[in-house]
Design a protein around this motif. Structure first.
Motif, PDB file in Angstrom:
ATOM      1  N   ALA A 109      27.945  36.013  58.450  1.00 30.47           N
ATOM      2  CA  ALA A 109      28.045  34.581  58.076  1.00 30.47           C
ATOM      3  C   ALA A 109      28.844  34.642  56.997  1.00 30.47           C
ATOM      4  O   ALA A 109      30.004  33.678  56.770  1.00 30.47           O
ATOM      5  CB  ALA A 109      26.536  34.313  57.770  1.00 30.47           C
ATOM      6  N   GLN A 110      28.841  35.112  55.594  1.00 29.82           N
ATOM      7  CA  GLN A 110      29.341  35.961  54.668  1.00 29.82           C
ATOM      8  C   GLN A 110      30.795  35.656  55.333  1.00 29.82           C
ATOM      9  O   GLN A 110      31.923  34.805  54.164  1.00 29.82           O
ATOM     10  CB  GLN A 110      29.585  36.550  53.985  1.00 29.82           C
ATOM     11  CG  GLN A 110      29.934  36.518  52.129  1.00 29.82           C
ATOM     12  CD  GLN A 110      29.414  37.741  51.632  1.00 29.82           C
ATOM     13  OE1 GLN A 110      29.603  38.863  52.177  1.00 29.82           O
ATOM     14  NE2 GLN A 110      29.597  37.434  50.163  1.00 29.82           N
ATOM     15  N   ARG A 113      32.281  32.683  56.348  1.00 27.91           N
ATOM     16  CA  ARG A 113      32.888  31.525  55.459  1.00 27.91           C
ATOM     17  C   ARG A 113      33.973  31.521  54.590  1.00 27.91           C
ATOM     18  O   ARG A 113      34.708  30.814  54.105  1.00 27.91           O
ATOM     19  CB  ARG A 113      30.863  31.913  54.956  1.00 27.91           C
ATOM     20  CG  ARG A 113      30.025  30.620  55.080  1.00 27.91           C
ATOM     21  CD  ARG A 113      29.154  31.339  54.582  1.00 27.91           C
ATOM     22  NE  ARG A 113      27.600  30.430  55.602  1.00 27.91           N
ATOM     23  CZ  ARG A 113      26.454  30.745  55.462  1.00 27.91           C
ATOM     24  NH1 ARG A 113      26.755  31.799  54.509  1.00 27.91           N
ATOM     25  NH2 ARG A 113      26.022  30.358  55.631  1.00 27.91           N
ATOM     26  N   SER A 156      34.415  39.522  63.232  1.00 30.55           N
ATOM     27  CA  SER A 156      34.190  38.179  62.657  1.00 30.55           C
ATOM     28  C   SER A 156      35.270  38.288  62.096  1.00 30.55           C
ATOM     29  O   SER A 156      36.386  37.167  61.680  1.00 30.55           O
ATOM     30  CB  SER A 156      32.724  38.896  61.460  1.00 30.55           C
ATOM     31  OG  SER A 156      33.253  40.259  60.613  1.00 30.55           O
TER      32      SER A 156
END
Length: 254
Positions: A109-110, A113, A156
């Motif tokens: 998630a980091q 973001r 990611s």
């Protein structure tokens, strides 16, 4: 009459971002750096060169308030003050390299973001706040070859950079139809010897099978220094054809 150029730069505290900040400390520039930490040496260099520099400590893993601050600050500026206004979305993270099935949700998630959500929100804030400025406007998104060529254990990072490329294409279409539309490019900067490279070379090869590739790049002297890469990126930013191709590589011929 001298020109005035406003530049907002993320990820300016280390690596290529810091090198870009150092090279942007030129007369006529107003530089705003957004990073997790301020850099005393940048402040000293700006003072020595009599260049306007602001350093904002900002966590791009929480991008909504950062974008709001950018929008508010830009809204307080004189719309006639600058000849040029540029946003450089440089910050990014490779997270914790490992197969997606073994990845930590918070790390994923980091990475998304910082690498995609923050550039998207900052670009939106910049374009909206400067819409009526007289300045020629540009957005430079620092992408990667991994946004165009997949690599295992980098899901990611690949996703963030591919998303950056594609949202840049979409924004280019929007701005082409707008009055005083901004020019936008998602630019792959080549391979650079930064902390990210160090992290990749140190990763357990059982989690990152392509580790040897990065070890070999360093051993063969194929990595640009941050300063060299920054010079190439800023030269691309200054090209008269900037924006003609919204997804580009720093090695593309002029």
């Amino acid at each position: 009459m001298s020109t005035s150029h406003l530049i907002l730069l993320t990820g300016a505290s280390r690596g290529m971002g810091r090198a870009m900040a150092e090279q942007l400390l030129q007369p006529g520039n107003v530089l705003v750096c957004l990073s997790r930490h301020s850099v005393a040496e940048l402040s000293a260099a700006a003072k020595a060169h009599d260049v306007s520099l602001e350093q904002w400590e900002a966590d791009l893993a929480d991008p909504v308030p950062v974008a709001a601050r950018v929008a508010e600050w830009l809204g307080q500026q004189d719309a006639q003050a600058f000849d040029h206004a540029t946003l450089i979305n440089n910050a990014g993270t490779i997270g914790d390299p490992r197969p997606l099935a073994a990845a930590d949700a918070a790390s994923l998630a980091q990475a998304m973001r910082v690498g995609l959500e923050a550039p998207l929100l900052l670009t939106s804030a910049f374009l909206r706040a400067t819409r009526d400025w007289r300045a020629a406007r540009k957005v430079l998104n620092i992408s990667s070859g991994l946004g165009r060529n997949a690599m295992g254990s980098q899901a990611s990072y690949c996703a963030a950079k591919a998303g950056m490329d594609h949202f840049s294409r979409a924004v280019a279409l929007e701005e082409a139809a707008a009055q005083n539309g901004a020019r936008i490019v998602s630019l792959a900067p080549g391979v650079i010897d930064t902390d990210m490279q160090v992290q990749l070379r140190a990763t357990d090869p059982s989690l990152f099978p392509d580790r040897t590739r990065f070890v070999n790049l360093q051993a063969q002297g194929l990595l640009d220094s941050p300063a060299t890469a920054a010079g190439k990126v800023l030269a691309y930013l200054a090209r008269p054809d900037f924006g003609s191709n919204p997804v580009a590589d720093v090695r593309d011929a002029a």
